[in-house]
Write a protein that holds these residues in place. Structure first.
Motif, PDB file in Angstrom:
ATOM      1  N   GLY A  59       0.786  -1.222   0.000  1.00 29.24           N
ATOM      2  CA  GLY A  59       0.000   0.000   0.000  1.00 29.24           C
ATOM      3  C   GLY A  59       0.821   1.276   0.000  1.00 29.24           C
ATOM      4  N   LEU A  60       1.911   1.296   0.763  1.00 22.91           N
ATOM      5  CA  LEU A  60       2.748   2.494   0.796  1.00 22.91           C
ATOM      6  C   LEU A  60       3.428   2.729  -0.549  1.00 22.91           C
ATOM      7  N   GLU A  61       3.801   1.657  -1.221  1.00 19.52           N
ATOM      8  CA  GLU A  61       4.390   1.794  -2.558  1.00 19.52           C
ATOM      9  C   GLU A  61       3.361   2.311  -3.552  1.00 19.52           C
ATOM     10  N   VAL A  62       2.115   1.876  -3.396  1.00 22.57           N
ATOM     11  CA  VAL A  62       1.043   2.394  -4.241  1.00 22.57           C
ATOM     12  C   VAL A  62       0.911   3.900  -4.058  1.00 22.57           C
ATOM     13  N   LEU A  63       0.902   4.345  -2.814  1.00 25.83           N
ATOM     14  CA  LEU A  63       0.809   5.777  -2.523  1.00 25.83           C
ATOM     15  C   LEU A  63       1.983   6.545  -3.121  1.00 25.83           C
ATOM     16  N   LYS A  64       3.196   6.026  -2.943  1.00 21.65           N
ATOM     17  CA  LYS A  64       4.387   6.697  -3.483  1.00 21.65           C
ATOM     18  C   LYS A  64       4.291   6.845  -4.994  1.00 21.65           C
ATOM     19  N   ASN A  65       3.870   5.781  -5.664  1.00 18.99           N
ATOM     20  CA  ASN A  65       3.759   5.828  -7.122  1.00 18.99           C
ATOM     21  C   ASN A  65       2.666   6.792  -7.575  1.00 18.99           C
ATOM     22  N   MET A  66       1.530   6.794  -6.868  1.00 18.61           N
ATOM     23  CA  MET A  66       0.457   7.712  -7.216  1.00 18.61           C
ATOM     24  C   MET A  66       0.921   9.155  -7.118  1.00 18.61           C
ATOM     25  N   ARG A  67       1.576   9.485  -6.036  1.00 19.36           N
ATOM     26  CA  ARG A  67       2.012  10.864  -5.834  1.00 19.36           C
ATOM     27  C   ARG A  67       3.118  11.236  -6.812  1.00 19.36           C
ATOM     28  N   ALA A  68       3.966  10.281  -7.163  1.00 17.22           N
ATOM     29  CA  ALA A  68       5.030  10.543  -8.135  1.00 17.22           C
ATOM     30  C   ALA A  68       4.464  10.920  -9.494  1.00 17.22           C
ATOM     31  N   PHE A  69       3.300  10.368  -9.818  1.00 16.76           N
ATOM     32  CA  PHE A  69       2.652  10.673 -11.092  1.00 16.76           C
ATOM     33  C   PHE A  69       1.528  11.695 -10.926  1.00 16.76           C
ATOM     34  N   ASN A  70       1.539  12.403  -9.801  1.00 15.59           N
ATOM     35  CA  ASN A  70       0.570  13.477  -9.536  1.00 15.59           C
ATOM     36  C   ASN A  70      -0.878  13.006  -9.602  1.00 15.59           C
ATOM     37  N   ILE A  71      -1.121  11.779  -9.154  1.00 16.69           N
ATOM     38  CA  ILE A  71      -2.492  11.263  -9.043  1.00 16.69           C
ATOM     39  C   ILE A  71      -2.979  11.601  -7.639  1.00 16.69           C
ATOM     40  N   SER A  72      -3.928  12.518  -7.541  1.00 20.52           N
ATOM     41  CA  SER A  72      -4.295  13.088  -6.240  1.00 20.52           C
ATOM     42  C   SER A  72      -5.606  12.549  -5.684  1.00 20.52           C
ATOM     43  N   ILE A  73      -6.015  11.350  -6.101  1.00 19.99           N
ATOM     44  CA  ILE A  73      -7.253  10.760  -5.585  1.00 19.99           C
ATOM     45  C   ILE A  73      -7.131  10.595  -4.063  1.00 19.99           C
ATOM     46  N   PRO A  74      -8.127  11.026  -3.289  1.00 22.59           N
ATOM     47  CA  PRO A  74      -8.064  10.833  -1.836  1.00 22.59           C
ATOM     48  C   PRO A  74      -7.964   9.353  -1.472  1.00 22.59           C
ATOM     49  N   VAL A  75      -7.164   9.060  -0.474  1.00 22.27           N
ATOM     50  CA  VAL A  75      -6.944   7.683  -0.041  1.00 22.27           C
ATOM     51  C   VAL A  75      -7.206   7.565   1.455  1.00 22.27           C
ATOM     52  N   ILE A  76      -8.038   6.581   1.825  1.00 23.83           N
ATOM     53  CA  ILE A  76      -8.181   6.203   3.231  1.00 23.83           C
ATOM     54  C   ILE A  76      -7.493   4.853   3.383  1.00 23.83           C
TER      55      ILE A  76
END
Length: 226
Positions: A59-76
């Protein structure tokens, strides 16, 4: 509101999907971090419920990758890993909330509603197609000032059609996205719900927005506001 559930424990994932659909949300699920990244790269979501302990990318890697590609979908984050370090890292990576497993269902729904109330979270809180307005946060549908009383499933179906406005979606696509079911050629559940939805949305109006394309599928017609 379209939610991506990223959870590899099958029974829990199915429970979450069923509960969220009953609450009126459009839900997609996947069971690995790699699949989650593929989903967010190809589809629009308003919220992600993300486990941390996942096969493939965690999950943390998913978050890192999302933010690296400027994907700003809210995550809980929804995880059994509740140590301070995990919470801090998840929030620092951009998660908007963190809830520990096992969780109280009503609490999770309340936290989702909190995200819905954030004006900048995900997509706009309304979808407008022609004269039809769908308020995702208030769960309200209007057309030319007339309010419609839709069931939770009808609301999900209409939201799915509106997100794909002016595109023909097949019965199979509707079953997969609205009911999370594989295609069953003997089932007429889509036809029944489309009939009920058409009665509510189109009855009394000169222009018919819900269109059946025989042998292909269904479409919601109208100019979609950007």
């Amino acid at each position: 509101m379209k939610i991506l559930v990223v959870e590899d424990e099958e029974k829990l994932a199915d429970f979450m999907v069923k509960g969220l659909q009953q609450a009126g949300y459009l839900v997609v699920k996947c069971d690995s971090g790699t699949e989650a990244l593929n989903k967010v790269a190809s589809e629009n979501f308003d919220l992600i419920l993300l486990d941390l302990m996942l096969p493939g990318a965690n999950g943390l890697e998913v978050l890192k990758n999302m933010r690296a590609f400027n994907i700003s979908i809210p995550v809980i984050i929804v995880s059994a890993l509740s140590g301070t370090a995990h919470v801090v890292e998840g929030l620092d990576l951009g998660a908007v909330d963190y809830i520990k497993k096992p969780f109280d269902w009503e609490e999770l729904l309340a936290r989702i509603r909190t995200v819905q109330r954030i004006p900048s979270a995900g997509e706009k809180s309304k979808i407008n197609v022609g004269e039809l307005s769908i308020d995702l946060a208030a769960r309200k549908v209007t057309r030319e000032g007339k309010d419609f009383n839709l069931t939770a499933k009808e609301f999900i179906l209409l939201e799915y059609l509106a997100r794909n406005a002016n595109r023909v979606v097949s019965k199979n696509q509707i079953l997969e996205n609205v009911w999370q079911m594989d295609f069953d050629p003997e089932s007429n559940i889509v036809e029944v719900f489309m009939y009920q939805l058409r009665k509510k949305i189109d009855r009394g109006f000169a222009e018919q927005m819900v269109e059946t394309v025989i042998g292909v599928g269904y479409s919601l017609k109208g100019t979609k506001a950007k």
